[in-house]
Motif scaffolding. Structure first.
Motif, PDB file in Angstrom:
ATOM      1  N   LEU A   7       0.867  -1.179   0.000  1.00 12.73           N
ATOM      2  CA  LEU A   7       0.000   0.000   0.000  1.00 12.73           C
ATOM      3  C   LEU A   7       0.900   1.225   0.000  1.00 12.73           C
ATOM      4  O   LEU A   7       1.723   1.412   0.896  1.00 12.73           O
ATOM      5  CB  LEU A   7      -0.906   0.002   1.237  1.00 12.73           C
ATOM      6  CG  LEU A   7      -1.694  -1.280   1.510  1.00 12.73           C
ATOM      7  CD1 LEU A   7      -2.630  -1.067   2.684  1.00 12.73           C
ATOM      8  CD2 LEU A   7      -2.464  -1.727   0.287  1.00 12.73           C
ATOM      9  N   THR A   8       0.747   2.055  -1.016  1.00  6.77           N
ATOM     10  CA  THR A   8       1.624   3.211  -1.179  1.00  6.77           C
ATOM     11  C   THR A   8       0.829   4.381  -1.757  1.00  6.77           C
ATOM     12  O   THR A   8      -0.221   4.187  -2.357  1.00  6.77           O
ATOM     13  CB  THR A   8       2.822   2.857  -2.088  1.00  6.77           C
ATOM     14  OG1 THR A   8       3.682   3.980  -2.187  1.00  6.77           O
ATOM     15  CG2 THR A   8       2.382   2.411  -3.460  1.00  6.77           C
ATOM     16  N   HIS A  37      -0.707  -1.053  -4.535  1.00  2.00           N
ATOM     17  CA  HIS A  37      -2.055  -0.497  -4.481  1.00  2.00           C
ATOM     18  C   HIS A  37      -2.006   0.928  -3.948  1.00  2.00           C
ATOM     19  O   HIS A  37      -1.467   1.163  -2.869  1.00  2.00           O
ATOM     20  CB  HIS A  37      -2.944  -1.355  -3.577  1.00  2.00           C
ATOM     21  CG  HIS A  37      -2.969  -2.779  -4.001  1.00  2.00           C
ATOM     22  ND1 HIS A  37      -3.811  -3.236  -4.982  1.00  2.00           N
ATOM     23  CD2 HIS A  37      -2.206  -3.840  -3.618  1.00  2.00           C
ATOM     24  CE1 HIS A  37      -3.597  -4.521  -5.168  1.00  2.00           C
ATOM     25  NE2 HIS A  37      -2.626  -4.913  -4.360  1.00  2.00           N
ATOM     26  N   PRO A  38      -2.584   1.882  -4.691  1.00  6.72           N
ATOM     27  CA  PRO A  38      -2.585   3.269  -4.217  1.00  6.72           C
ATOM     28  C   PRO A  38      -3.583   3.458  -3.066  1.00  6.72           C
ATOM     29  O   PRO A  38      -4.641   2.833  -3.051  1.00  6.72           O
ATOM     30  CB  PRO A  38      -3.019   4.067  -5.447  1.00  6.72           C
ATOM     31  CG  PRO A  38      -3.832   3.105  -6.241  1.00  6.72           C
ATOM     32  CD  PRO A  38      -3.231   1.748  -5.990  1.00  6.72           C
ATOM     33  N   VAL A  39      -3.216   4.308  -2.113  1.00  5.49           N
ATOM     34  CA  VAL A  39      -4.122   4.656  -1.014  1.00  5.49           C
ATOM     35  C   VAL A  39      -4.519   6.125  -1.069  1.00  5.49           C
ATOM     36  O   VAL A  39      -5.202   6.626  -0.190  1.00  5.49           O
ATOM     37  CB  VAL A  39      -3.515   4.309   0.363  1.00  5.49           C
ATOM     38  CG1 VAL A  39      -3.398   2.808   0.521  1.00  5.49           C
ATOM     39  CG2 VAL A  39      -2.185   4.992   0.566  1.00  5.49           C
ATOM     40  N   GLU A  40      -4.045   6.819  -2.067  1.00  3.44           N
ATOM     41  CA  GLU A  40      -4.443   8.205  -2.315  1.00  3.44           C
ATOM     42  C   GLU A  40      -4.876   8.292  -3.753  1.00  3.44           C
ATOM     43  O   GLU A  40      -4.190   7.750  -4.627  1.00  3.44           O
ATOM     44  CB  GLU A  40      -3.284   9.171  -2.055  1.00  3.44           C
ATOM     45  CG  GLU A  40      -2.871   9.283  -0.617  1.00  3.44           C
ATOM     46  CD  GLU A  40      -3.940   9.862   0.284  1.00  3.44           C
ATOM     47  OE1 GLU A  40      -4.788  10.643  -0.188  1.00  3.44           O
ATOM     48  OE2 GLU A  40      -3.953   9.517   1.471  1.00  3.44           O
ATOM     49  N   ALA A  48      -7.675  -0.973  -1.725  1.00  4.56           N
ATOM     50  CA  ALA A  48      -6.387  -1.312  -1.119  1.00  4.56           C
ATOM     51  C   ALA A  48      -6.590  -2.186   0.116  1.00  4.56           C
ATOM     52  O   ALA A  48      -5.844  -3.143   0.337  1.00  4.56           O
ATOM     53  CB  ALA A  48      -5.625  -0.042  -0.761  1.00  4.56           C
ATOM     54  N   LEU A  49      -7.601  -1.881   0.925  1.00  5.98           N
ATOM     55  CA  LEU A  49      -7.879  -2.695   2.110  1.00  5.98           C
ATOM     56  C   LEU A  49      -8.343  -4.094   1.715  1.00  5.98           C
ATOM     57  O   LEU A  49      -8.001  -5.078   2.377  1.00  5.98           O
ATOM     58  CB  LEU A  49      -8.905  -2.014   3.008  1.00  5.98           C
ATOM     59  CG  LEU A  49      -8.426  -0.744   3.709  1.00  5.98           C
ATOM     60  CD1 LEU A  49      -9.575  -0.095   4.473  1.00  5.98           C
ATOM     61  CD2 LEU A  49      -7.260  -1.023   4.624  1.00  5.98           C
TER      62      LEU A  49
END
Length: 84
Positions: A7-8, A37-40, A48-49
Protein backbone atom coordinates in the motif's frame (compact mmCIF):
# COMPACT_ATOMS: atom_id res chain seq x y z
CA UNK A 1 2.78 -18.51 -4.27
CA UNK A 2 2.65 -16.03 -1.38
CA UNK A 3 1.02 -12.67 -2.13
CA UNK A 4 2.47 -9.35 -0.98
CA UNK A 5 0.21 -6.29 -1.16
CA UNK A 6 2.12 -3.01 -0.99
CA UNK A 7 0.00 0.00 0.00
CA UNK A 8 1.62 3.21 -1.18
CA UNK A 9 0.65 6.75 -2.11
CA UNK A 10 2.02 6.48 -5.64
CA UNK A 11 2.81 3.03 -7.08
CA UNK A 12 4.62 4.68 -10.00
CA UNK A 13 6.65 7.00 -7.78
CA UNK A 14 10.42 6.68 -7.52
CA UNK A 15 10.49 5.24 -4.00
CA UNK A 16 7.89 2.53 -4.69
CA UNK A 17 9.57 1.70 -7.99
CA UNK A 18 13.00 1.23 -6.42
CA UNK A 19 11.82 -0.55 -3.26
CA UNK A 20 9.10 -2.77 -4.75
CA UNK A 21 8.65 -2.72 -8.52
CA UNK A 22 12.25 -3.43 -9.49
CA UNK A 23 12.82 -6.18 -6.84
CA UNK A 24 9.46 -7.84 -7.68
CA UNK A 25 11.11 -10.01 -10.36
CA UNK A 26 13.56 -11.47 -7.84
CA UNK A 27 10.75 -11.96 -5.34
CA UNK A 28 8.71 -13.80 -8.00
CA UNK A 29 11.61 -16.20 -8.46
CA UNK A 30 11.44 -16.91 -4.72
CA UNK A 31 7.70 -17.62 -4.82
CA UNK A 32 6.16 -14.23 -4.06
CA UNK A 33 3.64 -12.25 -6.06
CA UNK A 34 3.97 -8.48 -5.47
CA UNK A 35 1.16 -6.01 -6.21
CA UNK A 36 1.15 -2.28 -5.50
CA UNK A 37 -2.06 -0.50 -4.48
CA UNK A 38 -2.58 3.27 -4.22
CA UNK A 39 -4.12 4.66 -1.01
CA UNK A 40 -4.44 8.21 -2.31
CA UNK A 41 -6.91 9.61 -3.20
CA UNK A 42 -9.08 8.31 -0.35
CA UNK A 43 -11.54 6.71 -2.80
CA UNK A 44 -8.92 4.06 -3.60
CA UNK A 45 -8.54 2.91 0.03
CA UNK A 46 -11.41 0.37 0.06
CA UNK A 47 -9.78 -1.48 -2.85
CA UNK A 48 -6.39 -1.31 -1.12
CA UNK A 49 -7.88 -2.70 2.11
CA UNK A 50 -9.50 -5.53 0.14
CA UNK A 51 -6.12 -6.34 -1.40
CA UNK A 52 -4.58 -6.31 2.09
CA UNK A 53 -7.19 -8.77 3.34
CA UNK A 54 -6.50 -11.13 0.42
CA UNK A 55 -2.70 -10.95 0.71
CA UNK A 56 -0.43 -13.13 2.81
CA UNK A 57 1.72 -10.10 3.71
CA UNK A 58 0.73 -6.42 3.66
CA UNK A 59 3.36 -3.69 3.46
CA UNK A 60 2.59 -0.04 4.21
CA UNK A 61 5.12 1.92 2.18
CA UNK A 62 5.83 5.53 3.18
CA UNK A 63 2.31 6.35 4.26
CA UNK A 64 0.94 7.57 7.56
CA UNK A 65 -2.69 6.68 8.18
CA UNK A 66 -5.17 8.18 10.57
CA UNK A 67 -6.00 6.05 13.61
CA UNK A 68 -9.33 4.85 12.14
CA UNK A 69 -7.61 3.79 8.93
CA UNK A 70 -4.93 1.94 10.90
CA UNK A 71 -7.62 0.03 12.80
CA UNK A 72 -9.36 -0.96 9.54
CA UNK A 73 -6.03 -1.94 8.02
CA UNK A 74 -5.14 -3.99 11.10
CA UNK A 75 -8.44 -5.88 10.86
CA UNK A 76 -7.94 -6.47 7.14
CA UNK A 77 -4.28 -7.50 7.27
CA UNK A 78 -4.22 -9.17 10.67
CA UNK A 79 -0.75 -9.88 11.97
CA UNK A 80 0.81 -9.94 8.50
CA UNK A 81 1.47 -6.19 8.52
CA UNK A 82 4.86 -4.64 7.75
CA UNK A 83 5.70 -0.92 7.82
CA UNK A 84 8.32 0.15 5.29
Amino acid sequence: MKRIAVLTEDPAGPSARHRWTYPAEGLRAEGFEVSLHPVEPRETRPAALSAAAAADITVVHRKLFRLGDVRRLRRAAGTRLVFD
